[in-house]
Design a protein around this motif. Sequence first.
Motif, mmCIF file in Angstrom:
data_model
loop_
_atom_site.group_PDB
_atom_site.id
_atom_site.type_symbol
_atom_site.label_atom_id
_atom_site.label_comp_id
_atom_site.label_asym_id
_atom_site.label_seq_id
_atom_site.Cartn_x
_atom_site.Cartn_y
_atom_site.Cartn_z
ATOM 1 N N GLU A 24 0.837 -1.211 0.000
ATOM 2 C CA GLU A 24 0.000 0.000 0.000
ATOM 3 C C GLU A 24 0.867 1.255 0.000
ATOM 4 O O GLU A 24 0.579 2.222 -0.711
ATOM 5 C CB GLU A 24 -0.912 -0.007 1.233
ATOM 6 N N LYS A 25 1.929 1.238 0.790
ATOM 7 C CA LYS A 25 2.819 2.402 0.863
ATOM 8 C C LYS A 25 3.462 2.672 -0.505
ATOM 9 O O LYS A 25 3.520 3.817 -0.969
ATOM 10 C CB LYS A 25 3.898 2.171 1.920
ATOM 11 N N LEU A 26 3.931 1.614 -1.155
ATOM 12 C CA LEU A 26 4.550 1.772 -2.468
ATOM 13 C C LEU A 26 3.538 2.258 -3.492
ATOM 14 O O LEU A 26 3.835 3.155 -4.299
ATOM 15 C CB LEU A 26 5.159 0.445 -2.923
ATOM 16 N N TYR A 27 2.340 1.696 -3.456
ATOM 17 C CA TYR A 27 1.281 2.108 -4.389
ATOM 18 C C TYR A 27 0.908 3.578 -4.195
ATOM 19 O O TYR A 27 0.778 4.334 -5.164
ATOM 20 C CB TYR A 27 0.050 1.224 -4.217
ATOM 21 N N GLN A 28 0.736 3.996 -2.951
ATOM 22 C CA GLN A 28 0.363 5.382 -2.674
ATOM 23 C C GLN A 28 1.450 6.351 -3.161
ATOM 24 O O GLN A 28 1.158 7.425 -3.684
ATOM 25 C CB GLN A 28 0.110 5.583 -1.172
ATOM 26 N N TYR A 29 2.705 5.944 -2.988
ATOM 27 C CA TYR A 29 3.812 6.781 -3.472
ATOM 28 C C TYR A 29 3.757 6.927 -4.996
ATOM 29 O O TYR A 29 3.866 8.042 -5.526
ATOM 30 C CB TYR A 29 5.160 6.200 -3.059
ATOM 31 N N LEU A 30 3.598 5.826 -5.709
ATOM 32 C CA LEU A 30 3.572 5.868 -7.175
ATOM 33 C C LEU A 30 2.378 6.664 -7.685
ATOM 34 O O LEU A 30 2.484 7.394 -8.681
ATOM 35 C CB LEU A 30 3.563 4.447 -7.735
ATOM 36 N N ARG A 31 1.239 6.534 -7.006
ATOM 37 C CA ARG A 31 0.062 7.327 -7.385
ATOM 38 C C ARG A 31 0.316 8.818 -7.183
ATOM 39 O O ARG A 31 -0.050 9.643 -8.015
ATOM 40 C CB ARG A 31 -1.145 6.905 -6.536
ATOM 41 N N LEU A 32 0.933 9.183 -6.076
ATOM 42 C CA LEU A 32 1.251 10.587 -5.803
ATOM 43 C C LEU A 32 2.199 11.132 -6.868
ATOM 44 O O LEU A 32 2.009 12.257 -7.372
ATOM 45 C CB LEU A 32 1.884 10.718 -4.417
ATOM 46 N N CYS A 33 3.197 10.337 -7.245
ATOM 47 C CA CYS A 33 4.136 10.766 -8.292
ATOM 48 C C CYS A 33 3.410 11.002 -9.614
ATOM 49 O O CYS A 33 3.712 11.970 -10.328
ATOM 50 C CB CYS A 33 5.233 9.729 -8.483
ATOM 51 N N ASP A 34 2.482 10.129 -9.946
ATOM 52 C CA ASP A 34 1.711 10.316 -11.172
ATOM 53 C C ASP A 34 0.935 11.625 -11.142
ATOM 54 O O ASP A 34 0.895 12.365 -12.132
ATOM 55 C CB ASP A 34 0.729 9.150 -11.370
ATOM 56 N N GLU A 35 0.316 11.916 -10.015
ATOM 57 C CA GLU A 35 -0.461 13.152 -9.905
ATOM 58 C C GLU A 35 0.449 14.376 -10.064
ATOM 59 O O GLU A 35 0.133 15.316 -10.795
ATOM 60 C CB GLU A 35 -1.190 13.209 -8.556
ATOM 61 N N ILE A 36 1.586 14.344 -9.392
ATOM 62 C CA ILE A 36 2.538 15.464 -9.488
ATOM 63 C C ILE A 36 3.018 15.630 -10.928
ATOM 64 O O ILE A 36 3.036 16.742 -11.474
ATOM 65 C CB ILE A 36 3.734 15.232 -8.547
ATOM 66 N N ASN A 37 3.395 14.527 -11.561
ATOM 67 C CA ASN A 37 3.952 14.605 -12.912
ATOM 68 C C ASN A 37 2.917 15.007 -13.951
ATOM 69 O O ASN A 37 3.243 15.701 -14.917
ATOM 70 C CB ASN A 37 4.602 13.276 -13.291
ATOM 71 N N ARG A 38 1.675 14.600 -13.755
ATOM 72 C CA ARG A 38 0.604 15.027 -14.670
ATOM 73 C C ARG A 38 0.438 16.543 -14.623
ATOM 74 O O ARG A 38 0.324 17.200 -15.646
ATOM 75 C CB ARG A 38 -0.717 14.350 -14.288
ATOM 76 N N LEU A 39 0.409 17.077 -13.408
ATOM 77 C CA LEU A 39 0.261 18.529 -13.247
ATOM 78 C C LEU A 39 1.507 19.256 -13.740
ATOM 79 O O LEU A 39 1.418 20.308 -14.385
ATOM 80 C CB LEU A 39 0.003 18.871 -11.779
ATOM 81 N N LEU A 40 2.666 18.687 -13.445
ATOM 82 C CA LEU A 40 3.928 19.309 -13.859
ATOM 83 C C LEU A 40 4.039 19.365 -15.378
ATOM 84 O O LEU A 40 4.542 20.345 -15.937
ATOM 85 C CB LEU A 40 5.107 18.536 -13.263
#
Length: 600
Positions: A55-71
Amino acid sequence: MSVGLKKRSQMDKEFQWRIEDLFETDSLWQEEYEKIKELNAKVREFQGHLGDSAEKLYQYLRLCDEINRLLERVYVYANQKSHEDTTNTTYQDLAEKASNLMMVVNSTGSFAIPEILVISEEKMESFYKENQQLLLYRRKIEQIFLDKPHVLPKEMELLLAEASEMGNVPQNTFSMFNNADLKFPVIKDEEGKDIEITHGRYIRLLESPDRRVRREAFLGLYQTYEKFKNTLAGLYSGNVKKEIFYAKARKYNSTLEMALDGSRIPLSVYENLIEAVHESLPSMYQYMKLRKRALALEELHMYDINTPIVTDFNMKVPFEEAKKLVAEGLKPLGEEYLNILTEGYADGWIDVYENEGKRSGAYSWGAYGTHPFVLLNYQDNLNNVFTLAHEMGHAIHSYYSDATQPYPYAGYRIFVAEVASTCNEALLMAHLIKNAKEEREKAYLINYHLDQFRSTLFRQTMFAEFEMITHKMAEDGQPLTVDTLCSLYYDLNKKYFGEAVMIDKDIEMEWARIPHFYNSFYVYQYATGYSAAIALSEKILTEGQEAVEKYVKNFLKGGSSKDPIDLLKGAGVDMSTKEPVKEALNVFAGLVEQLDQLIK
């Protein structure tokens, strides 16, 4: 009085891209910029904990996707607004802010890959069972493990991430110099009127039937670069040294190996391309002899190789007609493809005409979740019709991939980036030749097609060889002085064009004006992509719907869901062999023979 360009504010909105589809206002851009910083602060909470649970790894990867989409959105908007007018300091500042933010994001997340790499294979397999959602990232994680020999301890990864902005200085400096600061002279056009040489007008001037215009444009451009030759050599050398630094830091044997590894491309693909082109240089020499005879010249100079050799036929194509021609040429790709093309025409994808300060050249770009954008500097000639087809090929490839693939796999690798665009060009050319109304038109089109081969397959391979040699020289400790670069480039032109061409000394400065040299080992993919595109277009034209379905489903919609070589195999072309390049070069040789029969 010279004929200058209109300012951006004077351009018709009808011919400008709808950049507000990304952000309606700069203040909305600023809000998203701030949101990225807030989200990025949360990334640090995961440091040291990625191996704790699925779960921790999944949440991290999801957060990165959100940041990179906006970036992506923030970065694309700032840069495209800057490209509308590179002298506009407001958007220069936004672009710099976006670039700095990208550096901060990369730096903040630099701990992740080293942490993921210490998770054992058995533990990772248990993570996939524990959290099925993590399976979305399985391919991405597997790619990380393939890069394990080149990943550094987290402190060193952080240092490299923080050094990235400094590493971009040669490229950014060249871009500002080339697009904003550099001014070319005014010459007389065919009618004796003053015309300023610009990046957008240069090729059109070289295509002029008036040899004086061609020669003055050629000399005006290269003698301008020659005034800054030491500065430009310093920038190029600095960029090569940057690549060597990163290659050594990441434990690659060479800069070339590092560049190809990102797309899992074997070194043999690069080497095979150059070998295959060398073997086919006699066909290029034959074409140059034909060109010299057709133009009735005692000496064929470098400024004579772009002008059509069918001098009593010309195609002046306004933009509205170009859109129709491209649509007709792409009919073999089917109704769905044409509907997307029409949407792009109508819905503000394209920025059409050159204006003062606008970035030179053409490209397709965009951000996930928004339609693609296409920058042109359209001139009313056949070359620019093909540029429209080319860039819309990029755009529709992105449209399909974004619509089909989840965010982690929507972006396609550089190796396949030029295939869809060049396949469009090949289909358009086949349509035009087939529907030629007279022999002179057919000869004109074949001549144009040969020049596409010359400028894409032969010329880009020459560029690739120049890059390979200069990087190897620098890796061996040899300095890249202006004299070394000019001498090497001059000799390569002699090799690629042969004895029928008078290799003017001024051409030795051409290396200094190629923006792609600051994106090292990119240009070879124009040549490999062209070869793949010729093969794919032949399949589409001969096999019909079945080939189209394989092309769209297995390639255009594929994103980066598979390695580039495998994506192309799925569409029916095996680029791990030399065959597609040889097949394309055989087509070139056949076209030379056809033109020889048509030009009496």
